[in-house]
Design a protein around this motif. Structure first.
Motif, short mmCIF file in Angstrom:
data_model
loop_
_atom_site.label_atom_id
_atom_site.label_comp_id
_atom_site.label_asym_id
_atom_site.label_seq_id
_atom_site.Cartn_x
_atom_site.Cartn_y
_atom_site.Cartn_z
N ILE A 1 1.06 -1.11 -0.10
CA ILE A 1 -0.17 0.14 0.10
C ILE A 1 0.90 1.23 0.22
O ILE A 1 2.01 1.41 0.70
N GLY A 2 0.61 2.19 -1.00
CA GLY A 2 1.35 3.50 -0.92
C GLY A 2 0.77 4.55 -0.31
O GLY A 2 -0.16 4.30 0.76
N GLY A 3 1.08 5.89 -0.35
CA GLY A 3 0.95 6.94 0.17
C GLY A 3 -0.16 7.93 -0.46
O GLY A 3 -0.39 9.07 -0.14
N ASP A 4 -0.91 7.15 -1.49
CA ASP A 4 -2.08 8.07 -2.34
C ASP A 4 -3.10 8.35 -1.31
O ASP A 4 -3.57 7.45 -0.59
N TRP A 5 -3.83 9.43 -1.67
CA TRP A 5 -5.11 9.77 -0.94
C TRP A 5 -6.11 10.65 -1.65
O TRP A 5 -5.72 11.05 -2.64
N TYR A 6 -7.22 10.41 -1.41
CA TYR A 6 -8.58 11.27 -1.78
C TYR A 6 -9.20 11.72 -0.77
O TYR A 6 -9.21 11.12 0.28
N ASP A 7 -9.80 12.79 -0.99
CA ASP A 7 -10.79 13.32 0.20
C ASP A 7 -11.89 14.39 -0.33
O ASP A 7 -11.46 15.03 -1.41
N ALA A 8 -12.82 14.29 0.26
CA ALA A 8 -13.87 15.24 0.19
C ALA A 8 -14.54 15.55 1.44
O ALA A 8 -14.84 14.73 2.18
N LEU A 9 -14.47 16.94 1.67
CA LEU A 9 -15.09 17.38 2.92
C LEU A 9 -15.87 18.64 2.98
O LEU A 9 -15.78 19.47 2.27
N ALA A 10 -17.19 18.44 3.75
CA ALA A 10 -17.93 19.84 3.78
C ALA A 10 -17.36 20.83 4.69
O ALA A 10 -17.19 20.30 5.85
N LEU A 11 -17.13 21.94 4.27
CA LEU A 11 -16.66 22.85 5.16
C LEU A 11 -17.62 23.87 5.91
O LEU A 11 -18.58 24.09 5.24
N ASP B 1 -18.90 25.88 1.86
CA ASP B 1 -18.00 25.25 0.79
C ASP B 1 -17.33 23.75 0.85
O ASP B 1 -17.85 23.24 1.62
N ALA B 2 -16.96 23.30 0.04
CA ALA B 2 -16.45 21.88 -0.06
C ALA B 2 -14.85 21.83 -0.43
O ALA B 2 -14.48 22.37 -1.39
N LEU B 3 -14.21 21.05 0.25
CA LEU B 3 -12.74 20.71 0.20
C LEU B 3 -12.54 19.53 -0.76
O LEU B 3 -13.25 18.32 -0.56
N LEU B 4 -11.93 19.39 -2.01
CA LEU B 4 -11.64 18.43 -2.62
C LEU B 4 -10.09 18.23 -2.90
O LEU B 4 -9.35 19.18 -3.12
N THR B 5 -9.50 16.91 -2.40
CA THR B 5 -8.13 16.79 -2.53
C THR B 5 -7.74 15.53 -2.80
O THR B 5 -8.23 14.52 -2.70
N ALA C 1 0.34 16.94 -4.56
CA ALA C 1 -0.90 17.18 -3.96
C ALA C 1 -1.49 18.21 -4.89
O ALA C 1 -0.87 18.89 -5.52
N MET C 2 -2.91 18.15 -4.83
CA MET C 2 -3.81 19.25 -5.40
C MET C 2 -5.04 19.50 -4.38
O MET C 2 -5.61 18.37 -3.63
N CYS C 3 -5.22 20.64 -4.08
CA CYS C 3 -6.22 20.95 -3.05
C CYS C 3 -7.04 22.04 -3.77
O CYS C 3 -6.77 23.16 -4.30
N CYS C 4 -8.40 21.62 -3.54
CA CYS C 4 -9.53 22.74 -4.31
C CYS C 4 -10.40 22.97 -3.27
O CYS C 4 -10.98 22.16 -2.49
N ARG C 5 -10.95 24.17 -3.54
CA ARG C 5 -12.20 24.59 -2.65
C ARG C 5 -13.34 25.06 -3.50
O ARG C 5 -12.99 26.02 -4.55
N TYR C 6 -14.48 24.56 -3.41
CA TYR C 6 -15.24 24.94 -4.36
C TYR C 6 -16.51 25.75 -3.70
O TYR C 6 -17.00 25.35 -2.58
N ASP C 7 -16.84 26.70 -4.22
CA ASP C 7 -18.11 27.65 -3.52
C ASP C 7 -19.21 27.25 -4.53
O ASP C 7 -19.39 27.58 -5.48
N PRO C 8 -20.17 26.81 -3.77
CA PRO C 8 -21.53 26.30 -4.62
C PRO C 8 -22.37 27.26 -4.95
O PRO C 8 -23.21 27.41 -5.91
#
Length: 496
Positions: free
Chosen positions: A298-308, A312-316, A370-377
């Motif tokens: 298993i490696g160190g890859d990750w994904y995540d989506a989180l309601a802020l 807003d929403a965090l996508l990474t 890494a990539m970090c996105c912040r979405y404003d609905p």
């Protein structure tokens, strides 16, 4: 030729399977022929010549059994959990007395190097006879060589013989002799001796009682074979197998810990994750992790989506170098810090800078993208930053393209790295595909075949019912490939 010398002084080359099979067949056939000769020799127990012939046949059978075990091991290798010579296709090995934990290497003196190998089988085989009626003892010249005893010292009686035997093995010798003299049983066993020059040798002893006309034991004869080199090679194989098994257990344990840690950190999504925003365009999110096929780790890859807070929403998505517990533990630390800073309202560009500093000062140095996105609905805008990571792919009306990347170096690569931000306007029905480079990596730095294949899925992704169906389409396209690195993919669909 003894099996321990079968391949001596030859280049180490992988044998042809057919050649090994032929040798195994010849060994089995020869063993059967020797058995037939031995049965004929049993017909006349009173003839000393016949007894000696039978002893030589017994010796030949032992040698052929050892040779069959080595050939069987050579053909099938040493599979996990199977001792040499115990496979279905291997000849049986000679049973040996279990070695005590503190046994020195056979064939060596205390602190000395192993002696040179002898090239002749006869130089390692001797015979003896003990006459119980006259107390006469006769040893062959070879037996004096095996025990390292000068011929002028004369042969040893049965009472003197234990003085050269290991203390732990004296009971073995005593049992063999007692069973032979009192119960008339054949002798077949092993014990270790300490020669007069201090060298330790392992001796295999076979023999039988000689009965007088009244059926009482008149004498005992035996053939003794020096099997030190054979037992040493078997021990080396056994220790190598045990070491390999310990390494495999460590790998299995590390993989299990890494998997449990990864599952505890990454979102346990079994379907789409919907953000119920007040804005007109909620998000439908699904993701999948694809392990590396080559390493199984298993490696160190990750994904995540989180309601802020604030809607807003965090996508990474991201990827740390390495595999196993070290990589997953660093990933867990980094992802926890990322979530905390995003909840605190830190913008994506500044957030990447803090992650770079954190990874740079970590006790387990590593590099990461890494990539970090912040979405404003409400505004339907995506603000994002990246650190040496592939850009998101935006699909609209059946076609896709990669978004223009802001500046940003790999995490942990340099002190005080700067990370820019860019803003992208999204519309209902738009589809974002975020992934790590293990998904689309080609044979070279300029090979964009994987990205073009992913973009070619545009029509199929656009027609999909939800984000989960899109992820399934990506996995069907890339999931069966023999990737050298693990990967993850996350699909974000803007609601209509």
């Amino acid at each position: 030729m003894p099996p321990s010398h079968l391949f001596a002084d030859r280049p180490a080359q992988p044998p042809e399977p057919g050649a090994v099979d032929a040798l195994i067949s010849q060994t089995r056939r020869l063993r059967g022929e020797v058995d037939a000769v031995r049965r004929d020799a049993v017909a006349n127990d009173d003839d000393p010549q016949q007894r000696w012939q039978r002893a030589l046949c017994d010796l030949a059978v032992h040698q052929l059994d050892d040779l069959g075990a080595h050939l069987g091991q050579l053909r099938v290798g040493v599979p996990e959990g199977v001792a040499p010579g115990t496979g279905a296709d291997a000849e049986p090995e000679v049973d040996i007395v279990p070695d005590p934990a503190a046994e020195p290497d056979p064939g060596t003196a205390y602190g000395e190097a192993a002696p040179a190998r002898t090239g002749s089988l006869l130089s390692r085989v001797g015979s003896a006879e003990w006459n119980l009626l006259t107390d006469e003892v006769s040893w062959s010249e070879e037996l004096f060589q095996i025990f390292g005893r000068p011929a002028e010292s004369g042969p040893m009686s049965l009472d003197e013989l234990p003085s050269m035997v290991f203390a732990e093995d004296q009971s073995v010798l005593q049992g063999l002799v007692t069973d032979c003299l009192i119960d008339g049983k054949p002798i077949d066993g092993e014990f270790r001796i300490v020669r007069t020059d201090g060298r330790v040798r392992t001796v295999h002893m076979t023999g039988e009682p000689v009965l007088d006309s009244d059926g009482c034991t008149a004498s005992m004869w035996a053939v003794l074979r020096d099997v030190s080199e054979l037992r040493r090679s078997q021990r080396a194989v056994r220790e190598s197998r045990d070491s390999l098994e310990r390494s495999r257990q460590i790998e299995r344990t590390e993989r299990r810990v890494a998997v449990e840690l990864q599952e505890a950190v990454l979102p346990p999504w079994r379907g789409s994750l919907r953000f119920a925003h007040d804005g007109p365009a909620p998000l439908d999110v699904a993701a999948h992790y694809l392990p590396a096929a080559s390493t199984g780790l298993i490696g160190g890859d990750w994904y995540d989506a989180l309601a802020l807070p604030g809607g807003d929403a965090l996508l990474t998505v991201g990827d740390l170098t390495g595999h196993g517990v070290a990589a997953t533990s660093s990933m867990a630390m980094l992802l926890g810090a990322l979530r905390g800073m995003a909840v605190a309202g830190i913008r994506p560009g500044d957030l990447m800078g803090h992650l770079n500093q954190l990874l740079e000062t970590s006790v387990q140095p590593a590099l990461g993208s890494a990539m970090c996105c912040r979405y404003d609905p409400v505004a339907q805008t995506l603000t994002w930053a990246q650190a040496g990571h592939p850009a998101p792919l935006l699909f609209r009306d059946g076609t896709g393209h990669a978004l223009r990347r802001p500046e940003g170096v790999l995490l942990g690569a340099t002190t005080g790295g700067r990370y820019g931000e860019t803003e992208t306007q999204l519309f209902p029905g738009d589809l974002l595909v975020l992934h790590t480079d293990g998904l689309t990596r080609g044979s070279g730095a300029q090979d964009d075949t994987g990205t073009r294949r992913l973009l070619a899925l545009g029509p199929r992704l656009t027609e999909a019912r939800d984000a989960l169906e899109c992820v399934r389409a990506v996995v069907e396209e890339f999931g069966e490939e023999p990737r050298e690195d693990d990967a993850c993919v996350m699909v974000v669909q803007v609601g209509r």
